[in-house]
Design an enzyme around this catalytic site. Structure first.
Site, mmCIF file in Angstrom:
data_model
loop_
_atom_site.group_PDB
_atom_site.id
_atom_site.type_symbol
_atom_site.label_atom_id
_atom_site.label_comp_id
_atom_site.label_asym_id
_atom_site.label_seq_id
_atom_site.Cartn_x
_atom_site.Cartn_y
_atom_site.Cartn_z
ATOM 1 N N ARG A 45 0.948 -0.884 0.285
ATOM 2 C CA ARG A 45 -0.076 0.358 0.083
ATOM 3 C C ARG A 45 0.723 1.193 -0.050
ATOM 4 N NH1 ARG A 45 -0.022 0.729 5.090
ATOM 5 N NH2 ARG A 45 0.153 -0.400 6.879
ATOM 6 N N VAL A 69 10.700 -6.993 6.979
ATOM 7 C CA VAL A 69 12.370 -6.463 6.036
ATOM 8 C C VAL A 69 13.267 -6.293 7.419
ATOM 9 C CG1 VAL A 69 11.297 -5.066 4.422
ATOM 10 C CG2 VAL A 69 11.228 -3.967 7.156
ATOM 11 N N ASN A 107 11.280 0.579 0.901
ATOM 12 C CA ASN A 107 10.888 1.366 1.422
ATOM 13 C C ASN A 107 9.724 1.280 2.402
ATOM 14 O OD1 ASN A 107 8.039 3.230 -0.214
ATOM 15 N ND2 ASN A 107 7.330 1.264 0.594
ATOM 16 N N TYR A 119 11.614 7.815 14.614
ATOM 17 C CA TYR A 119 11.625 8.238 13.162
ATOM 18 C C TYR A 119 13.198 9.178 12.401
ATOM 19 C CZ TYR A 119 9.428 8.952 8.685
ATOM 20 O OH TYR A 119 8.792 8.813 7.427
HETATM 21 P P1 NAP Z 1 2.366 3.518 4.620
HETATM 22 O O1 NAP Z 1 1.150 3.639 3.855
HETATM 23 O O2 NAP Z 1 1.851 3.346 5.533
HETATM 24 O O3 NAP Z 1 3.066 2.236 4.072
HETATM 25 C C1 NAP Z 1 3.848 0.974 4.494
HETATM 26 C C2 NAP Z 1 4.138 -0.209 4.056
HETATM 27 O O4 NAP Z 1 5.143 -0.785 4.749
HETATM 28 C C3 NAP Z 1 3.153 -1.163 4.195
HETATM 29 O O5 NAP Z 1 3.413 -2.042 2.894
HETATM 30 C C4 NAP Z 1 3.803 -2.338 5.304
HETATM 31 O O6 NAP Z 1 3.126 -3.525 5.326
HETATM 32 C C5 NAP Z 1 4.837 -2.206 4.808
HETATM 33 N N1 NAP Z 1 5.885 -2.661 6.180
HETATM 34 C C6 NAP Z 1 5.891 -1.913 7.094
HETATM 35 N N2 NAP Z 1 6.532 -2.297 8.126
HETATM 36 C C7 NAP Z 1 7.245 -3.355 8.311
HETATM 37 C C8 NAP Z 1 7.479 -4.507 7.894
HETATM 38 N N3 NAP Z 1 8.598 -4.331 8.456
HETATM 39 N N4 NAP Z 1 8.404 -5.129 6.648
HETATM 40 C C9 NAP Z 1 7.522 -5.256 5.277
HETATM 41 N N5 NAP Z 1 7.187 -3.810 4.956
HETATM 42 C C10 NAP Z 1 6.090 -3.402 5.933
HETATM 43 O O7 NAP Z 1 3.329 4.548 4.637
HETATM 44 P P2 NAP Z 1 3.669 5.538 3.362
HETATM 45 O O8 NAP Z 1 3.320 6.809 3.747
HETATM 46 O O9 NAP Z 1 3.262 4.806 2.257
HETATM 47 O O10 NAP Z 1 5.253 5.547 3.749
HETATM 48 C C11 NAP Z 1 6.457 4.739 2.719
HETATM 49 C C12 NAP Z 1 7.771 4.814 3.108
HETATM 50 O O11 NAP Z 1 8.007 6.599 2.636
HETATM 51 C C13 NAP Z 1 8.340 4.448 4.794
HETATM 52 O O12 NAP Z 1 9.414 4.646 4.268
HETATM 53 C C14 NAP Z 1 8.035 6.218 5.561
HETATM 54 O O13 NAP Z 1 8.677 6.016 6.182
HETATM 55 C C15 NAP Z 1 8.684 7.416 4.328
HETATM 56 N N6 NAP Z 1 7.975 8.564 4.322
HETATM 57 C C16 NAP Z 1 6.500 8.447 3.742
HETATM 58 C C17 NAP Z 1 5.916 9.555 3.929
HETATM 59 C C18 NAP Z 1 4.494 10.110 3.963
HETATM 60 O O14 NAP Z 1 4.097 11.613 3.988
HETATM 61 N N7 NAP Z 1 3.632 8.753 3.660
HETATM 62 C C19 NAP Z 1 7.037 10.667 4.315
HETATM 63 C C20 NAP Z 1 8.205 10.307 4.280
HETATM 64 C C21 NAP Z 1 8.610 9.155 4.439
HETATM 65 P P3 NAP Z 1 1.779 -3.862 5.958
HETATM 66 O O15 NAP Z 1 1.018 -3.062 5.898
HETATM 67 O O16 NAP Z 1 2.309 -5.112 5.420
HETATM 68 O O17 NAP Z 1 2.700 -3.693 7.660
#
Ligand code: NAP
Length: 247
Positions: A15, A64, A90, A155
């Site tokens: 997602r 991961v 990611n 974080y």
């Molecule tokens: P998200 O919607 O919460 O999705 C997180 C994804 O990571 C999900 O597919 C989840 O899978 C997976 N995941 C989490 N922990 C895991 C683990 N230990 N092993 C394998 N998979 C894992 O997050 P997002 O907003 O898309 O963020 C993606 C990346 O971008 C992250 O590194 C985040 O820190 C970074 N980021 C996001 C933002 C933002 O504004 N959204 C801004 C800066 C950086 P499950 O559902 O199966 O757990």
């Protein structure tokens, strides 16, 4: 954009930003390995969407932050495809609290999911990509790793670590023709930021020069560029994708 490699593992691509990266990279012709930790059904849905659009995808579930599981996952991909051309680290989590209320486990669980995982992925990539003398890795850090944020000491430390670590991997990878770059998204519309209160989101948006939160696709295209042949002379770089929030 052209890609010399053939396949890519995108961690946490069931997602959010990861799912969009998976779809965009499949659209550029790469076979995409979709990774998840608990959302098997969501990962299957991403795979079905990629296939429906004429792309190639497979699902591989593992945590991961588990060294053995991540290492075995990469080995399974190499066994199946003969190589791993690209990796996008990611997957990531938040667990926000003011530092004075943050328990040690709140701190280390975020470091393990965001930073330790990234180390494992980069280390295993450099090992396997060295055999072909080709590869590229993009690590997804965050603007918070560049500027800090109240309630996010865990974080911020994890993402600041990812930025610094990528530069060291870039220096170790360069003699082997393996590039390591980082993207630092700002505030992107996903489930991670859905948790924020509306007034907090509005306050953030006010300070963003482009006056809106980002779309996951806007991060995905930046990741695609850094993996592609179009960025063949770029390594150790940190690309901000934040609407101008930190300039
Ligand atoms: P998200 O919607 O919460 O999705 C997180 C994804 O990571 C999900 O597919 C989840 O899978 C997976 N995941 C989490 N922990 C895991 C683990 N230990 N092993 C394998 N998979 C894992 O997050 P997002 O907003 O898309 O963020 C993606 C990346 O971008 C992250 O590194 C985040 O820190 C970074 N980021 C996001 C933002 C933002 O504004 N959204 C801004 C800066 C950086 P499950 O559902 O199966 O757990």
């Amino acid at each position: 954009m052209k890609f010399t490699g053939k396949n890519v593992l995108v961690t946490g691509s069931s997602r959010g930003i990861g799912a969009e990266i998976a779809k965009v990279l499949a659209g550029y012709g790469l076979k995409v390995w979709i990774n998840y930790r608990s959302g098997a059904e969501a990962a299957d849905k991403v795979k079905a969407e990629i296939k429906a659009a004429g792309g190639e995808a497979a699902v591989i579930g593992f945590d991961v932050s588990d060294e053995e599981a991540f290492t075995s996952g990469i080995k399974a991909i190499v066994d199946a495809d003969g190589e791993l051309s690209y990796l996008v680290n990611n997957a990531g989590i938040t667990n926000d609290k003011l530092a004075m209320r943050m328990k040690m486990d709140d701190f280390t669980s975020v470091i393990d999911a965001n930073l330790k995982s990234c180390f494992i992925g980069c280390r295993e990539s450099i090992k396997t990509m060295s055999k072909k003398k080709f590869g590229a890795v993009v690590n997804v850090a965050s603007i918070v790793g560049e500027m800090g944020n109240p309630g996010q000491t865990n974080y911020a430390a994890s993402k600041g670590g990812v930025i610094a670590m990528s530069k060291s991997f870039a220096k170790e990878g360069a003699p082997r023709n393996i590039r390591f770059n980082t993207v630092t998204p700002g505030f992107i519309v996903t489930e991670m930021t859905d948790k924020l209160k509306d007034e907090v989101k509005a306050e953030y948006a006010k300070n963003i020069p482009l006056a809106r939160m980002g779309d996951p696709k806007e991060v995905a295209e930046a990741v695609a560029f850094l993996l592609s042949d179009s960025s063949s002379y770029i390594t150790g770089e940190t690309l901000k994708v934040n609407g101008g929030l930190l300039v």
